[in-house]
Motif scaffolding. Structure first.
Motif, PDB file in Angstrom:
ATOM      1  N   ALA A 149       1.018  -1.559  -0.234  1.00 37.51           N
ATOM      2  CA  ALA A 149      -0.100  -0.157  -0.133  1.00 37.51           C
ATOM      3  C   ALA A 149       0.897   1.568  -0.166  1.00 37.51           C
ATOM      4  CB  ALA A 149      -1.186  -0.341   1.101  1.00 37.51           C
ATOM      5  N   GLN A 150       0.083   2.195  -0.191  1.00 31.84           N
ATOM      6  CA  GLN A 150       1.230   3.675  -0.584  1.00 31.84           C
ATOM      7  C   GLN A 150       1.604   3.923   0.900  1.00 31.84           C
ATOM      8  OE1 GLN A 150      -1.955   5.782  -3.431  1.00 31.84           O
ATOM      9  NE2 GLN A 150      -0.182   6.868  -4.710  1.00 31.84           N
ATOM     10  N   GLY A 151       2.925   4.917   1.018  1.00 29.30           N
ATOM     11  CA  GLY A 151       3.069   5.116   1.936  1.00 29.30           C
ATOM     12  C   GLY A 151       2.932   4.550   3.115  1.00 29.30           C
ATOM     13  N   ASP A 152       2.261   5.047   4.441  1.00 32.43           N
ATOM     14  CA  ASP A 152       1.178   5.100   5.619  1.00 32.43           C
ATOM     15  C   ASP A 152       0.256   4.167   5.137  1.00 32.43           C
ATOM     16  OD1 ASP A 152       3.489   5.703   7.272  1.00 32.43           O
ATOM     17  OD2 ASP A 152       2.958   8.135   6.845  1.00 32.43           O
ATOM     18  N   THR A 153      -0.589   3.787   4.010  1.00 31.53           N
ATOM     19  CA  THR A 153      -1.924   4.155   4.328  1.00 31.53           C
ATOM     20  C   THR A 153      -2.290   2.830   4.930  1.00 31.53           C
ATOM     21  OG1 THR A 153      -1.687   4.653   1.718  1.00 31.53           O
ATOM     22  CG2 THR A 153      -3.741   2.849   2.275  1.00 31.53           C
ATOM     23  N   THR A 154      -1.625   1.709   5.285  1.00 35.36           N
ATOM     24  CA  THR A 154      -2.006   0.422   6.329  1.00 35.36           C
ATOM     25  C   THR A 154      -2.084   1.155   7.478  1.00 35.36           C
ATOM     26  OG1 THR A 154      -0.758  -0.723   4.905  1.00 35.36           O
ATOM     27  CG2 THR A 154      -1.542  -1.541   6.281  1.00 35.36           C
ATOM     28  N   ASP A 155      -1.352   1.845   7.678  1.00 39.80           N
ATOM     29  CA  ASP A 155      -0.956   2.750   9.086  1.00 39.80           C
ATOM     30  C   ASP A 155      -2.705   3.414   8.995  1.00 39.80           C
ATOM     31  OD1 ASP A 155       1.184   1.668  10.114  1.00 39.80           O
ATOM     32  OD2 ASP A 155       2.466   3.026   9.645  1.00 39.80           O
ATOM     33  N   ASP A 156      -3.318   4.346   8.372  1.00 38.63           N
ATOM     34  CA  ASP A 156      -4.367   4.737   8.333  1.00 38.63           C
ATOM     35  C   ASP A 156      -5.075   4.493   8.118  1.00 38.63           C
ATOM     36  OD1 ASP A 156      -2.546   6.882   8.241  1.00 38.63           O
ATOM     37  OD2 ASP A 156      -2.957   7.828   6.065  1.00 38.63           O
TER      38      ASP A 156
ATOM     39  N   ALA B 270      -7.697  -3.742   0.941  1.00 38.94           N
ATOM     40  CA  ALA B 270      -7.508  -2.226   0.013  1.00 38.94           C
ATOM     41  C   ALA B 270      -6.789  -0.967   0.099  1.00 38.94           C
ATOM     42  CB  ALA B 270      -9.451  -1.117   1.190  1.00 38.94           C
ATOM     43  N   GLY B 271      -5.586  -1.151   0.859  1.00 40.31           N
ATOM     44  CA  GLY B 271      -4.773  -0.342   0.722  1.00 40.31           C
ATOM     45  C   GLY B 271      -3.343  -1.066  -0.544  1.00 40.31           C
ATOM     46  N   GLU B 272      -3.522  -2.201  -0.689  1.00 43.13           N
ATOM     47  CA  GLU B 272      -2.818  -3.064  -2.050  1.00 43.13           C
ATOM     48  C   GLU B 272      -3.922  -2.702  -2.885  1.00 43.13           C
ATOM     49  OE1 GLU B 272      -2.414  -3.960   1.736  1.00 43.13           O
ATOM     50  OE2 GLU B 272       0.065  -3.306   1.225  1.00 43.13           O
ATOM     51  N   GLN B 273      -4.741  -2.232  -2.931  1.00 44.81           N
ATOM     52  CA  GLN B 273      -5.784  -2.773  -4.345  1.00 44.81           C
ATOM     53  C   GLN B 273      -5.322  -1.434  -4.726  1.00 44.81           C
ATOM     54  OE1 GLN B 273      -9.845  -3.954  -3.484  1.00 44.81           O
ATOM     55  NE2 GLN B 273     -10.665  -2.901  -5.897  1.00 44.81           N
ATOM     56  N   ILE B 274      -5.340  -0.384  -3.849  1.00 49.80           N
ATOM     57  CA  ILE B 274      -5.771   0.933  -4.150  1.00 49.80           C
ATOM     58  C   ILE B 274      -3.837   0.964  -5.259  1.00 49.80           C
ATOM     59  CG2 ILE B 274      -4.997   3.260  -3.871  1.00 49.80           C
ATOM     60  CD1 ILE B 274      -7.079   3.320  -1.414  1.00 49.80           C
ATOM     61  N   SER B 275      -2.938   0.708  -4.306  1.00 54.16           N
ATOM     62  CA  SER B 275      -1.203   0.950  -5.172  1.00 54.16           C
ATOM     63  C   SER B 275      -1.324  -0.129  -6.603  1.00 54.16           C
ATOM     64  CB  SER B 275      -0.415   0.555  -4.194  1.00 54.16           C
ATOM     65  OG  SER B 275      -0.887  -0.812  -3.448  1.00 54.16           O
ATOM     66  N   ILE B 276      -1.874  -1.731  -6.893  1.00 55.93           N
ATOM     67  CA  ILE B 276      -1.621  -2.150  -7.873  1.00 55.93           C
ATOM     68  C   ILE B 276      -2.354  -1.070  -8.743  1.00 55.93           C
ATOM     69  CG2 ILE B 276      -1.387  -4.184  -7.173  1.00 55.93           C
ATOM     70  CD1 ILE B 276      -4.673  -4.622  -7.702  1.00 55.93           C
ATOM     71  N   SER B 277      -3.869  -0.805  -8.738  1.00 54.05           N
ATOM     72  CA  SER B 277      -4.850  -0.262  -9.231  1.00 54.05           C
ATOM     73  C   SER B 277      -3.728   1.140 -10.381  1.00 54.05           C
ATOM     74  CB  SER B 277      -5.834   0.207  -9.286  1.00 54.05           C
ATOM     75  OG  SER B 277      -5.787   0.790  -8.469  1.00 54.05           O
ATOM     76  N   LEU B 278      -3.216   1.751  -9.800  1.00 59.31           N
ATOM     77  CA  LEU B 278      -2.470   2.785 -10.238  1.00 59.31           C
ATOM     78  C   LEU B 278      -1.393   2.851 -10.498  1.00 59.31           C
ATOM     79  CD1 LEU B 278      -2.945   5.287  -6.950  1.00 59.31           C
ATOM     80  CD2 LEU B 278      -4.065   5.885  -8.881  1.00 59.31           C
ATOM     81  N   LEU B 279      -0.646   1.535 -10.498  1.00 58.86           N
ATOM     82  CA  LEU B 279       0.863   1.078 -10.895  1.00 58.86           C
ATOM     83  C   LEU B 279       0.216   0.495 -12.184  1.00 58.86           C
ATOM     84  CD1 LEU B 279       3.914   1.028 -10.909  1.00 58.86           C
ATOM     85  CD2 LEU B 279       3.490  -1.382  -9.258  1.00 58.86           C
ATOM     86  N   ALA B 280      -0.822   0.251 -12.448  1.00 62.10           N
ATOM     87  CA  ALA B 280      -0.690  -0.624 -13.888  1.00 62.10           C
ATOM     88  C   ALA B 280      -1.230   0.616 -14.524  1.00 62.10           C
ATOM     89  CB  ALA B 280      -1.874  -1.464 -13.853  1.00 62.10           C
ATOM     90  N   MET B 281      -1.851   1.888 -13.873  1.00 64.93           N
ATOM     91  CA  MET B 281      -2.209   2.398 -14.984  1.00 64.93           C
ATOM     92  C   MET B 281      -0.685   3.258 -15.747  1.00 64.93           C
ATOM     93  SD  MET B 281      -5.640   4.450 -12.719  1.00 64.93           S
ATOM     94  CE  MET B 281      -6.708   3.550 -12.259  1.00 64.93           C
ATOM     95  N   ALA B 282      -0.116   3.644 -14.414  1.00 67.35           N
ATOM     96  CA  ALA B 282       1.087   4.065 -15.020  1.00 67.35           C
ATOM     97  C   ALA B 282       1.564   3.310 -16.211  1.00 67.35           C
ATOM     98  CB  ALA B 282       1.671   4.564 -13.631  1.00 67.35           C
ATOM     99  N   ILE B 283       1.795   1.768 -16.427  1.00 70.59           N
ATOM    100  CA  ILE B 283       2.180   1.535 -17.183  1.00 70.59           C
ATOM    101  C   ILE B 283       1.646   0.989 -18.166  1.00 70.59           C
ATOM    102  CG2 ILE B 283       3.250  -1.177 -18.019  1.00 70.59           C
ATOM    103  CD1 ILE B 283       3.559  -1.436 -15.055  1.00 70.59           C
ATOM    104  N   GLU B 284       0.261   1.158 -18.346  1.00 72.92           N
ATOM    105  CA  GLU B 284      -0.422   1.670 -19.497  1.00 72.92           C
ATOM    106  C   GLU B 284      -0.037   3.410 -20.122  1.00 72.92           C
ATOM    107  OE1 GLU B 284      -4.217   1.427 -18.148  1.00 72.92           O
ATOM    108  OE2 GLU B 284      -4.496  -0.321 -18.194  1.00 72.92           O
TER     109      GLU B 284
END
Ligand code: ADP
Ligand code: ASP
Ligand code: MG
Length: 402
Positions: free
Chosen positions: A42-49, A73-87
């Protein structure tokens, strides 16, 4: 053509700029004709948040199942954003949640173990020449419920994929450029290691060096997956973790600090045979792991026993002993949370007497009192007051490395 498994931690994908930086690292290897499977946290401190959000609703009382639904949910956000960047950069990519990537775990919510990985989906995506981005730290149990693997568990997800897919490389990218002789953010003279053995890394990770999750090292050793720990921000070689290293039997490989510790003291126990058994059996029945144990010399027919547990277990341990009060017969019970554990680790200390003395001298020179000591062939740990933890880490480190 090789298969690379690359894992990126939370700080490596903390914002849009970092997400694109990671996307470029991935694409560079893909462009050379390699298959790439990526695991992200998950991005940054997302899991702690997210944990904080749960506390706002039900302080300390949320069920472990619902915590897992939240934290995945934290990791669901980061995988989609990283995939979007590669797209966006223009390469074929697909993001997969843990269950989609085939992660089957046991039912232990919050600390689940991976039972197996069904690799069919990942294999078919690689056949389509797609880069795969997998959500770390999560899986699914036999009831189709979401599970998490414990804090820092994305490292384990990466190693598990590397083992199941027989990857050529497993690279753990983070915010430091390798494994050091101590935490480089806390110890000025910490030195980067080119190589470290699984056993030494396992001890360091278990004793508080969070650069790798200890279960991931355990799994890497079991499946003989060579790991590289390296920086996502600078492109240079990192540290290799493997079975045997060239500089065999170096005296001390590293010094670690763990503040997830409490010491419980049971005072005025009857000095009779069987008391220690009763006490630790009660804790074992509640699956409370005890680390260090200290027993005082008996006086007037009584004795004291102190032991350390994880801080998160201390309340449970106190309650358990209290429930056994009649059976155990003791005068008082105390819990100290203001403690920390400092450990030196090295396969070479076994054949070199004097390591303990050197460690204790460094603490004595700085007037830091030792409350408990434990040793094994490759480590020496002490419990001290938490307020001295960073200082103790530095002075013990410098005694061996400067
Ligand atoms: P990630 O988010 O990438 O998983 P972590 O925060 O879990 O990263 O782990 C990296 C951190 O581990 C570093 O920033 C560093 O402060 C800490 N660390 C502790 N001990 C060590 C060590 N011996 N060598 C390197 N880093 C260490
Ligand atoms: N996001 C999870 C955590 O913060 C898993 C990980 O970072 O490896 O613990
Ligand atoms: Mg980590």
């Amino acid at each position: 053509m090789a298969l690379y498994v690359k894992k990126f931690g939370g700080s490596s994908v903390a914002n849009a700029e970092r997400v694109f930086n990671v996307a470029n690292i991935i694409v560079d290897d893909y462009k050379k004709g390699n298959d790439v499977i990526v695991v992200v946290s998950a991005q940054g401190d997302t899991t702690d948040d997210l944990i904080e959000k749960a506390r706002e609703i039900n302080p300390g009382g949320a069920s472990k199942r619902e915590m897992d639904v939240l934290l995945t949910a934290g990791e669901q956000i980061s995988i989609s954003l990283l995939a979007m960047a590669i797209e966006k950069i223009g390469y074929p990519v697909i993001s997969l949640l843990g269950w989609q990537a085939g992660f089957n775990t046991d039912t232990n919510h919050g600390m689940a173990r991976i039972k197996n990985i069904n690799t069919e989906r990942m294999k078919s995506e690689l056949d389509k020449k797609r880069i795969i981005i997998v959500a770390g730290f999560q899986g699914i149990n036999k009831y189709d419920d979401l599970t998490t693997l414990g804090r820092g568990g994305s490292d384990t997800s990466a190693v598990a994929i590397a083992a199941a897919m027989k990857a050529d490389r497993c690279q753990i990218y983070t915010d430091v450029d390798g494994v050091y002789t101590s935490d480089p953010r806390k110890v000025k003279y910490a030195q980067k290691l080119d190589e470290i053995t699984y056993d030494e890394m396992l001890e360091l990770a278990t004793l508080g060096a969070q650069v790798l999750n200890n279960r991931s090292v355990e799994m890497a050793k079991k499946h003989n997956v060579e790991l590289e720990v390296l920086s996502s921000l600078e492109r240079k070689p990192g540290t290799i973790v493997k079975e045997k290293v060239k500089m065999e039997k170096i005296l001390i490989r590293g010094v670690a600090k763990d503040t997830d510790v409490s010491v419980i003291s049971v005072i005025g126990l009857k000095d009779n045979p069987g008391i220690a058994f009763k006490l630790f059996n009660a804790l074992a029945q509640k699956k409370i792991e005890v680390d260090m144990i200290l027993q005082s010399v008996g006086r007037n027919g009584t004795k004291d026993i102190s032991f350390s547990v994880k801080r998160s277990e201390s309340e449970n341990a106190m309650k358990t002993i209290d429930e056994f009060k009649e059976n155990l017969e003791f005068e008082d019970i105390k819990c100290a949370n203001n403690v920390a554990k400092i450990s030196t680790v090295g396969a070479g200390m076994e054949s070199h007497p004097g390591v303990a003395a050197k460690m204790f001298e460094a603490l004595f020179d700085n007037q830091i009192n030792i409350q408990m000591i434990s040793t094994s062939e490759i480590k020496i740990s002490v419990i001290i007051e938490e307020k001295y933890a960073d200082k103790a880490l530095a002075v013990v480190h410098d005694a061996f490395f400067c």
